[in-house]
Scaffold this motif. Structure first.
Motif, PDB file in Angstrom:
ATOM      1  N   ASP A  20      46.975  46.654  42.125  1.00 29.61           N
ATOM      2  CA  ASP A  20      48.315  46.067  42.154  1.00 29.61           C
ATOM      3  C   ASP A  20      48.414  44.878  43.107  1.00 29.61           C
ATOM      4  O   ASP A  20      49.362  44.101  43.030  1.00 29.61           O
ATOM      5  N   ILE A  21      47.452  44.741  44.007  1.00 29.02           N
ATOM      6  CA  ILE A  21      47.559  43.716  45.055  1.00 29.02           C
ATOM      7  C   ILE A  21      47.635  42.309  44.468  1.00 29.02           C
ATOM      8  O   ILE A  21      48.525  41.528  44.837  1.00 29.02           O
ATOM      9  N   ASP A  22      46.734  41.959  43.566  1.00 24.47           N
ATOM     10  CA  ASP A  22      46.746  40.589  43.034  1.00 24.47           C
ATOM     11  C   ASP A  22      48.024  40.264  42.256  1.00 24.47           C
ATOM     12  O   ASP A  22      48.639  39.216  42.505  1.00 24.47           O
ATOM     13  N   PRO A  23      48.465  41.119  41.325  1.00 27.12           N
ATOM     14  CA  PRO A  23      49.724  40.760  40.646  1.00 27.12           C
ATOM     15  C   PRO A  23      50.934  40.753  41.588  1.00 27.12           C
ATOM     16  O   PRO A  23      51.827  39.922  41.445  1.00 27.12           O
ATOM     17  N   PHE A  24      50.935  41.649  42.587  1.00 31.10           N
ATOM     18  CA  PHE A  24      52.067  41.642  43.518  1.00 31.10           C
ATOM     19  C   PHE A  24      51.999  40.411  44.425  1.00 31.10           C
ATOM     20  O   PHE A  24      53.035  39.846  44.784  1.00 31.10           O
ATOM     21  N   HIS A  25      50.784  39.969  44.743  1.00 29.22           N
ATOM     22  CA  HIS A  25      50.646  38.721  45.502  1.00 29.22           C
ATOM     23  C   HIS A  25      51.229  37.559  44.699  1.00 29.22           C
ATOM     24  O   HIS A  25      51.891  36.674  45.265  1.00 29.22           O
ATOM     25  N   LEU A  40      56.593  32.644  51.892  1.00 29.55           N
ATOM     26  CA  LEU A  40      55.568  33.023  50.928  1.00 29.55           C
ATOM     27  C   LEU A  40      54.509  33.851  51.647  1.00 29.55           C
ATOM     28  O   LEU A  40      54.190  33.592  52.806  1.00 29.55           O
ATOM     29  N   MET A  41      53.983  34.839  50.947  1.00 32.25           N
ATOM     30  CA  MET A  41      53.025  35.754  51.559  1.00 32.25           C
ATOM     31  C   MET A  41      51.611  35.471  51.088  1.00 32.25           C
ATOM     32  O   MET A  41      51.389  35.211  49.900  1.00 32.25           O
ATOM     33  N   ASP A  44      46.320  38.565  51.970  1.00 35.65           N
ATOM     34  CA  ASP A  44      46.095  39.550  53.028  1.00 35.65           C
ATOM     35  C   ASP A  44      47.399  40.204  53.478  1.00 35.65           C
ATOM     36  O   ASP A  44      47.442  41.415  53.728  1.00 35.65           O
ATOM     37  N   GLU A  45      48.462  39.419  53.577  1.00 32.96           N
ATOM     38  CA  GLU A  45      49.771  39.981  53.953  1.00 32.96           C
ATOM     39  C   GLU A  45      50.269  40.948  52.891  1.00 32.96           C
ATOM     40  O   GLU A  45      50.815  42.013  53.208  1.00 32.96           O
ATOM     41  N   VAL A  46      50.076  40.593  51.628  1.00 31.98           N
ATOM     42  CA  VAL A  46      50.492  41.478  50.538  1.00 31.98           C
ATOM     43  C   VAL A  46      49.646  42.755  50.538  1.00 31.98           C
ATOM     44  O   VAL A  46      50.175  43.855  50.369  1.00 31.98           O
ATOM     45  N   ALA A  47      48.344  42.628  50.758  1.00 30.26           N
ATOM     46  CA  ALA A  47      47.473  43.803  50.823  1.00 30.26           C
ATOM     47  C   ALA A  47      47.919  44.736  51.946  1.00 30.26           C
ATOM     48  O   ALA A  47      47.965  45.962  51.766  1.00 30.26           O
ATOM     49  N   ALA A  48      48.298  44.179  53.094  1.00 28.68           N
ATOM     50  CA  ALA A  48      48.782  44.999  54.211  1.00 28.68           C
ATOM     51  C   ALA A  48      50.113  45.659  53.865  1.00 28.68           C
ATOM     52  O   ALA A  48      50.348  46.827  54.203  1.00 28.68           O
TER      53      ALA A  48
END
Length: 189
Positions: A20-25, A40-41, A44-48
Motif C-alpha cells: 500500500d505504501i507506493d499508491p498511498f505515497h 507533500l510527503m 519515507d514519510e508515507v512508509a513511516a
C-alpha cells in the motif's frame, strides 16, 4: 488472527500492507490532495505513517484504515478512527478521518467509508461521541462531516500544534456527533 476488515457496498476498509505504501505515497504527494492537509510527503514519510497506522491497529484495534475500492481492488485512500492528538480540541477522543485520491472524489466513497468508520466506533468503543477536525478552508471534508450528521462547534476552533504558525492551514474546526444522535439518524434511515 485474521486481518481487520470492514466492508461497505463499494469499499473495503482494512489493515495496511507493505504494497500500500507506493499508491498511498501517490496520494500523499499529490498537491491537490495535500492543499488543505499539509506539505507533500516523501515516500519515507508515507512508509513511516503506514507503519504507525499498522502499529496502532495492532495495539489499539483501530486506525485510519486502508480504503480499497471493491470493483478493482485499488487503494484509493484511508478512512477510519484514531484518538485525537495532544494539543488539539479533541485530544484523546475518537477522531474520524479520511484522505482520498482525486480520481475518486465526488462519488460518495468518503461518505460511505466515514459512515462505516463512525458506526464501527459506536459499536466497538465506549465513547459517547465521534469527532472530526480539519483546516478551516477544507470545504470538501466539512461537507462530508455534515453529510454524516456531524455538527460544527465553533467554540472548539483551534490552531493545530503540528502546523507552522505562518501556515494558512493553521486554523482548524471541530465537528462531532453524539452516540444518541447517530443511533436516531441510523434508525430513521
Amino acid at each position: 488472527m485474521s486481518e481487520f476488515r470492514i466492508e461497505t457496498l463499494r469499499l473495503i476498509l482494512r489493515q495496511w500492507r507493505e504494497e500500500d505504501i507506493d499508491p498511498f505515497h501517490g496520494i500523499c504527494s499529490d498537491p491537490v490532495v495535500m492543499e488543505t492537509l499539509g506539505p507533500l510527503m516523501s515516500r519515507d514519510e508515507v512508509a513511516a505513517l503506514v507503519a504507525r497506522m499498522y502499529r496502532m491497529q495492532e495495539e489499539e484495534g483501530y486506525c485510519f484504515w486502508a480504503m480499497e475500492r471493491k470493483e478493482d481492488a485499488q487503494l484509493i485512500g484511508w478512512c477510519g478512527i484514531i484518538r485525537g492528538r495532544p494539543g488539539t480540541s479533541i485530544e484523546g477522543k475518537p477522531e474520524a478521518g479520511w484522505r482520498m485520491t482525486p480520481s475518486a472524489w465526488g462519488k460518495g466513497y468518503v461518505t460511505e467509508a466515514a459512515i462505516a468508520s463512525v458506526q464501527w466506533a459506536f459499536d466497538n468503543l465506549p465513547d459517547d461521541a465521534v469527532w472530526a477536525i480539519t483546516n478551516t478552508d477544507n470545504h470538501r471534508s466539512r461537507a462530508v462531516m455534515e453529510r454524516i450528521g456531524m455538527v460544527y462547534d465553533p467554540v472548539l476552533d483551534f490552531d493545530h500544534p503540528q502546523v507552522p504558525a505562518d501556515s494558512p492551514l493553521l486554523r482548524h474546526v471541530t465537528y462531532r456527533i453524539g452516540r444518541d444522535i447517530w443511533v436516531r439518524n441510523r434508525a430513521n434511515g
